[in-house]
Design a protein around this motif. Structure first.
Motif, PDB file in Angstrom:
ATOM      1  N   LYS A 285       0.720  -1.258  -0.040  1.00  0.00           N
ATOM      2  CA  LYS A 285      -0.215  -0.149   0.047  1.00  0.00           C
ATOM      3  C   LYS A 285       0.844   1.251  -0.118  1.00  0.00           C
ATOM      4  O   LYS A 285       0.638   2.225  -0.583  1.00  0.00           O
ATOM      5  CB  LYS A 285      -1.074  -0.163   1.260  1.00  0.00           C
ATOM      6  CG  LYS A 285      -1.886  -1.023   0.971  1.00  0.00           C
ATOM      7  CD  LYS A 285      -3.039  -1.013   2.275  1.00  0.00           C
ATOM      8  CE  LYS A 285      -4.071  -2.191   2.337  1.00  0.00           C
ATOM      9  NZ  LYS A 285      -4.753  -2.260   3.536  1.00  0.00           N
ATOM     10  N   ALA A 286       1.854   1.185   0.614  1.00  0.00           N
ATOM     11  CA  ALA A 286       2.943   2.333   0.980  1.00  0.00           C
ATOM     12  C   ALA A 286       3.536   2.671  -0.688  1.00  0.00           C
ATOM     13  O   ALA A 286       3.693   3.759  -1.116  1.00  0.00           O
ATOM     14  CB  ALA A 286       4.150   2.006   1.810  1.00  0.00           C
ATOM     15  N   HIS A 287       3.986   1.582  -1.037  1.00  0.00           N
ATOM     16  CA  HIS A 287       4.331   1.568  -2.484  1.00  0.00           C
ATOM     17  C   HIS A 287       3.433   2.164  -3.697  1.00  0.00           C
ATOM     18  O   HIS A 287       3.714   3.008  -4.381  1.00  0.00           O
ATOM     19  CB  HIS A 287       5.013   0.428  -3.067  1.00  0.00           C
ATOM     20  CG  HIS A 287       5.953   0.579  -4.265  1.00  0.00           C
ATOM     21  ND1 HIS A 287       7.127   1.002  -4.213  1.00  0.00           N
ATOM     22  CD2 HIS A 287       5.666   0.285  -5.582  1.00  0.00           C
ATOM     23  CE1 HIS A 287       7.698   1.142  -5.429  1.00  0.00           C
ATOM     24  NE2 HIS A 287       6.869   0.539  -6.228  1.00  0.00           N
ATOM     25  N   GLU A 288       2.210   1.449  -3.496  1.00  0.00           N
ATOM     26  CA  GLU A 288       1.229   2.113  -4.537  1.00  0.00           C
ATOM     27  C   GLU A 288       1.001   3.431  -4.342  1.00  0.00           C
ATOM     28  O   GLU A 288       0.498   4.201  -5.245  1.00  0.00           O
ATOM     29  CB  GLU A 288      -0.198   1.315  -4.281  1.00  0.00           C
ATOM     30  CG  GLU A 288       0.406  -0.228  -4.809  1.00  0.00           C
ATOM     31  CD  GLU A 288      -1.020  -1.174  -4.471  1.00  0.00           C
ATOM     32  OE1 GLU A 288      -1.826  -0.794  -3.716  1.00  0.00           O
ATOM     33  OE2 GLU A 288      -0.988  -2.356  -4.983  1.00  0.00           O
ATOM     34  N   PHE A 289       0.880   3.945  -2.902  1.00  0.00           N
ATOM     35  CA  PHE A 289       0.594   5.210  -2.698  1.00  0.00           C
ATOM     36  C   PHE A 289       1.843   6.316  -3.375  1.00  0.00           C
ATOM     37  O   PHE A 289       1.369   7.380  -4.150  1.00  0.00           O
ATOM     38  CB  PHE A 289       0.637   5.721  -1.165  1.00  0.00           C
ATOM     39  CG  PHE A 289       0.477   7.070  -0.905  1.00  0.00           C
ATOM     40  CD1 PHE A 289      -0.726   7.930  -1.132  1.00  0.00           C
ATOM     41  CD2 PHE A 289       1.569   8.086  -0.444  1.00  0.00           C
ATOM     42  CE1 PHE A 289      -0.930   9.210  -0.749  1.00  0.00           C
ATOM     43  CE2 PHE A 289       1.550   9.262  -0.135  1.00  0.00           C
ATOM     44  CZ  PHE A 289       0.374   9.891  -0.352  1.00  0.00           C
ATOM     45  N   CYS A 290       2.871   5.999  -3.248  1.00  0.00           N
ATOM     46  CA  CYS A 290       3.945   6.606  -4.130  1.00  0.00           C
ATOM     47  C   CYS A 290       3.895   6.710  -5.599  1.00  0.00           C
ATOM     48  O   CYS A 290       4.188   7.625  -6.021  1.00  0.00           O
ATOM     49  CB  CYS A 290       5.409   6.118  -3.467  1.00  0.00           C
ATOM     50  SG  CYS A 290       5.610   6.427  -1.620  1.00  0.00           S
ATOM     51  N   MET A 291       3.506   5.456  -6.085  1.00  0.00           N
ATOM     52  CA  MET A 291       3.232   5.430  -7.483  1.00  0.00           C
ATOM     53  C   MET A 291       2.175   6.455  -8.024  1.00  0.00           C
ATOM     54  O   MET A 291       2.129   6.959  -9.008  1.00  0.00           O
ATOM     55  CB  MET A 291       3.115   4.053  -7.954  1.00  0.00           C
ATOM     56  CG  MET A 291       4.203   3.335  -8.086  1.00  0.00           C
ATOM     57  SD  MET A 291       3.925   1.553  -8.759  1.00  0.00           S
ATOM     58  CE  MET A 291       2.646   0.900  -7.638  1.00  0.00           C
ATOM     59  N   GLU A 292       1.078   6.480  -7.020  1.00  0.00           N
ATOM     60  CA  GLU A 292      -0.075   7.217  -7.362  1.00  0.00           C
ATOM     61  C   GLU A 292       0.252   8.637  -7.401  1.00  0.00           C
ATOM     62  O   GLU A 292       0.005   9.404  -8.141  1.00  0.00           O
ATOM     63  CB  GLU A 292      -1.169   6.991  -6.611  1.00  0.00           C
ATOM     64  CG  GLU A 292      -2.528   7.828  -6.698  1.00  0.00           C
ATOM     65  CD  GLU A 292      -3.509   7.606  -5.567  1.00  0.00           C
ATOM     66  OE1 GLU A 292      -4.353   8.445  -5.418  1.00  0.00           O
ATOM     67  OE2 GLU A 292      -3.629   6.574  -4.905  1.00  0.00           O
ATOM     68  N   MET A 293       1.291   9.190  -6.509  1.00  0.00           N
ATOM     69  CA  MET A 293       1.591  10.473  -6.315  1.00  0.00           C
ATOM     70  C   MET A 293       2.570  10.956  -7.636  1.00  0.00           C
ATOM     71  O   MET A 293       2.421  12.014  -8.115  1.00  0.00           O
ATOM     72  CB  MET A 293       2.232  10.590  -4.938  1.00  0.00           C
ATOM     73  CG  MET A 293       1.402  10.604  -3.669  1.00  0.00           C
ATOM     74  SD  MET A 293      -0.138  11.727  -3.754  1.00  0.00           S
ATOM     75  CE  MET A 293      -1.218  10.875  -4.316  1.00  0.00           C
ATOM     76  N   ALA A 367      13.172  15.359 -11.276  1.00  0.00           N
ATOM     77  CA  ALA A 367      13.083  14.136 -10.729  1.00  0.00           C
ATOM     78  C   ALA A 367      12.031  14.198  -9.882  1.00  0.00           C
ATOM     79  O   ALA A 367      12.006  15.202  -8.957  1.00  0.00           O
ATOM     80  CB  ALA A 367      14.524  13.758 -10.252  1.00  0.00           C
ATOM     81  N   LEU A 368      11.146  13.355  -9.863  1.00  0.00           N
ATOM     82  CA  LEU A 368      10.154  13.410  -8.739  1.00  0.00           C
ATOM     83  C   LEU A 368      10.361  12.087  -8.162  1.00  0.00           C
ATOM     84  O   LEU A 368      10.340  11.059  -8.587  1.00  0.00           O
ATOM     85  CB  LEU A 368       8.645  13.156  -9.638  1.00  0.00           C
ATOM     86  CG  LEU A 368       8.428  14.482 -10.396  1.00  0.00           C
ATOM     87  CD1 LEU A 368       6.937  14.169 -11.310  1.00  0.00           C
ATOM     88  CD2 LEU A 368       8.291  15.606  -9.884  1.00  0.00           C
ATOM     89  N   GLU A 369      10.244  12.291  -6.815  1.00  0.00           N
ATOM     90  CA  GLU A 369      10.591  11.254  -5.833  1.00  0.00           C
ATOM     91  C   GLU A 369       9.619  10.863  -4.687  1.00  0.00           C
ATOM     92  O   GLU A 369      10.250  10.642  -3.716  1.00  0.00           O
ATOM     93  CB  GLU A 369      11.960  11.219  -5.385  1.00  0.00           C
ATOM     94  CG  GLU A 369      12.454  12.515  -4.555  1.00  0.00           C
ATOM     95  CD  GLU A 369      13.919  12.456  -4.261  1.00  0.00           C
ATOM     96  OE1 GLU A 369      14.209  11.364  -3.764  1.00  0.00           O
ATOM     97  OE2 GLU A 369      14.455  13.556  -4.133  1.00  0.00           O
ATOM     98  N   PRO A 370       8.527  10.672  -4.846  1.00  0.00           N
ATOM     99  CA  PRO A 370       7.708  10.414  -3.605  1.00  0.00           C
ATOM    100  C   PRO A 370       8.144   9.056  -3.106  1.00  0.00           C
ATOM    101  O   PRO A 370       8.022   8.053  -3.574  1.00  0.00           O
ATOM    102  CB  PRO A 370       6.406  10.323  -4.043  1.00  0.00           C
ATOM    103  CG  PRO A 370       6.428  10.056  -5.693  1.00  0.00           C
ATOM    104  CD  PRO A 370       7.654  10.611  -5.945  1.00  0.00           C
ATOM    105  N   LYS A 371       8.276   9.058  -1.689  1.00  0.00           N
ATOM    106  CA  LYS A 371       8.933   7.821  -1.015  1.00  0.00           C
ATOM    107  C   LYS A 371       8.070   7.772   0.310  1.00  0.00           C
ATOM    108  O   LYS A 371       7.821   8.728   0.909  1.00  0.00           O
ATOM    109  CB  LYS A 371      10.454   7.801  -0.833  1.00  0.00           C
ATOM    110  CG  LYS A 371      11.028   7.844  -2.083  1.00  0.00           C
ATOM    111  CD  LYS A 371      12.788   7.651  -1.806  1.00  0.00           C
ATOM    112  CE  LYS A 371      13.616   7.413  -3.078  1.00  0.00           C
ATOM    113  NZ  LYS A 371      13.684   8.650  -3.917  1.00  0.00           N
ATOM    114  N   GLN A 372       7.980   6.378   0.838  1.00  0.00           N
ATOM    115  CA  GLN A 372       7.307   6.361   2.094  1.00  0.00           C
ATOM    116  C   GLN A 372       8.123   5.332   2.925  1.00  0.00           C
ATOM    117  O   GLN A 372       8.358   4.078   2.633  1.00  0.00           O
ATOM    118  CB  GLN A 372       5.823   5.732   1.598  1.00  0.00           C
ATOM    119  CG  GLN A 372       5.194   5.688   3.071  1.00  0.00           C
ATOM    120  CD  GLN A 372       4.555   6.960   3.783  1.00  0.00           C
ATOM    121  OE1 GLN A 372       4.134   7.743   2.604  1.00  0.00           O
ATOM    122  NE2 GLN A 372       4.410   7.104   4.744  1.00  0.00           N
ATOM    123  N   GLY A 373       8.445   5.731   4.173  1.00  0.00           N
ATOM    124  CA  GLY A 373       9.130   5.193   5.186  1.00  0.00           C
ATOM    125  C   GLY A 373       7.967   4.179   5.834  1.00  0.00           C
ATOM    126  O   GLY A 373       7.021   4.782   6.464  1.00  0.00           O
TER     127      GLY A 373
END
Length: 407
Positions: A285-293, A367-373
């Motif tokens: 879910k965290a990775h999917e959120f970043c892909m969505e952003m 460069a766009l880099e949405p990341k989630q810890g």
């Protein structure tokens, strides 16, 4: 007689010089020209990585004054005036002799000088007023020409090939971060990476990039980015650690830059040690959120759109959907941006951040880099490099962003 390894066309250099001149009239309207000291900015404006200073007047021919390497500079650069000098006190006379005298007020790219050299310059040029012209060069470099875009597109294609196609076939769970780092270098060099990554922020360094397995992605970091890493050693906190093994069931993040002909693309690829079906829901879910952003920012990053609006949307979504705690880093690793300009350095203007209210323009590369810890587990997310086109935004580092399973 020697031949240069490569020439930047004279018309391309003139375009860059004229862009700096145009921005200088807004940034420092009182200045009659700009002094450029950073070797990378000298390269941008002259085509040679000169050690010295470039005088770029608003009117008249530029004069490149070199401490060492005049013959190489004359091989590589089409500038008419390339001269040697020993002391800053000589600069006005050299420029005047070439028909481009200093004006009473001079702009300078101050970030290219240490405090010591800046004070020395001011003392040697005490008859002149010196003002900051850094922003004029940053704004000029922000918008790329077709010459630059061609390099960046080729760079991005090779970058994606290495991280998405080649490395998953070579690495495996049970390897250490250092072993994976070495495999990455092998792949990158095989595809033409030129062996150096450059950053313009004072004191920042990059070497290959970040290799972070599992909770290494949340390890405390002093680097100005969201992804933590253990790194090789406190004296070289980059690449990957020889004692950290990529274990089965762990995500792995490779945040690695590619450099071709002086230009960089930035990309982060996430992997998972196991099958796709074994990825934990929290991680997925965290990775999917970043892909969505990332997808939302790309869909909305069009000419005229205000840079800060991309950041604000991502922060609103993270707050509304329960991702605020780890978005763009956990705890002290959290950073106040979701991307950055990129080109001759990894960290070019503009940051995709609050307060940067300038409009996007055709020819920008970001460069766009949405990341989630994910606390106690890893950091996940994406980063890719995008070109702003007349019609919108186009990724130049591949079109597959999912977490790649490696068994």
């Amino acid at each position: 007689m020697f031949e240069p390894t490569r020439h930047i066309p004279a018309e391309e250099l003139l375009r860059r010089q004229n862009a700096v001149r145009a921005h200088l009239q807004t940034v420092a309207p009182e200045a009659g020209g700009i002094l450029v000291f950073s070797r990378l900015n000298i390269y941008y404006l002259t085509g040679t990585f000169g050690q010295g200073v470039l005088w770029l007047p608003l009117e008249g021919e530029p004069v490149l004054m070199i401490r060492k390497g005049v013959n190489r500079a004359r091989l590589e650069s089409p500038l008419q005036h390339i001269e040697s000098f020993k002391s800053y006190s000589e600069l006005p006379a050299v420029a005047a002799e070439k028909g481009s005298p200093f004006t009473g007020t001079l702009a300078a790219v101050m970030s290219g000088l240490t405090w010591q050299l800046g004070n020395m310059l001011a003392a040697k040029l005490k008859d002149y007023t010196i003002v900051s012209g850094d922003h004029a060069v940053a704004l000029a470099k922000m918008v790329k020409s077709e010459f630059e875009l061609d390099i960046l597109r080729r760079c991005g294609a090779l970058h994606h090939e290495c991280l998405y196609d080649i490395l998953p076939q070579k690495m495996r769970p049970g390897m250490t971060e250092r072993e994976i780092s070495h495999l990455a270098w092998e792949a990158f060099f095989s595809k033409g990476h030129m062996g150096i990554l450059r950053m313009q922020a004072h004191g920042e360094e990059a070497f290959l990039g970040h290799v972070a397995a599992g909770d290494s992605g949340n390890y405390p970091s002093a680097f100005n980015g969201p992804l933590g890493l253990r790194g090789e050693h406190p004296g070289s906190a980059l690449m990957g650690n020889a004692n950290k093994v990529w274990e089965k069931g762990e995500p792995l993040m490779l945040d690695i830059g590619f450099q071709l002909e002086g230009y960089h693309t930035d990309k982060t690829q996430a992997y998972f040690a196991g099958s796709a079906s074994a990825i934990p829901d929290e991680v997925r879910k965290a990775h999917e959120f970043c892909m969505e952003m990332q997808a939302w920012m790309c869909a909305n990053a069009k000419p005229g759109v205000i840079v800060s609006s991309l950041y604000e949307h991502c922060i609103e979504q993270a707050n509304a959907r329960g991702f605020a705690e780890g978005f763009m880093g956990l705890d002290e690793n959290q950073v106040p941006f979701v991307g950055h300009g990129i080109g001759l350095t990894i960290d070019e203007f503009p940051p995709i951040a609050k307060g940067f209210d300038l409009p996007l323009e055709k020819g920008m590369v970001i460069a766009l880099e949405p990341k989630q810890g994910v606390r106690g587990v890893a950091m996940v997310g994406v980063e890719n490099t995008f070109e702003i086109t007349e019609d919108g935004c186009r990724c130049i580092t591949g079109d597959s962003y999912e977490m790649v399973p490696v068994e």
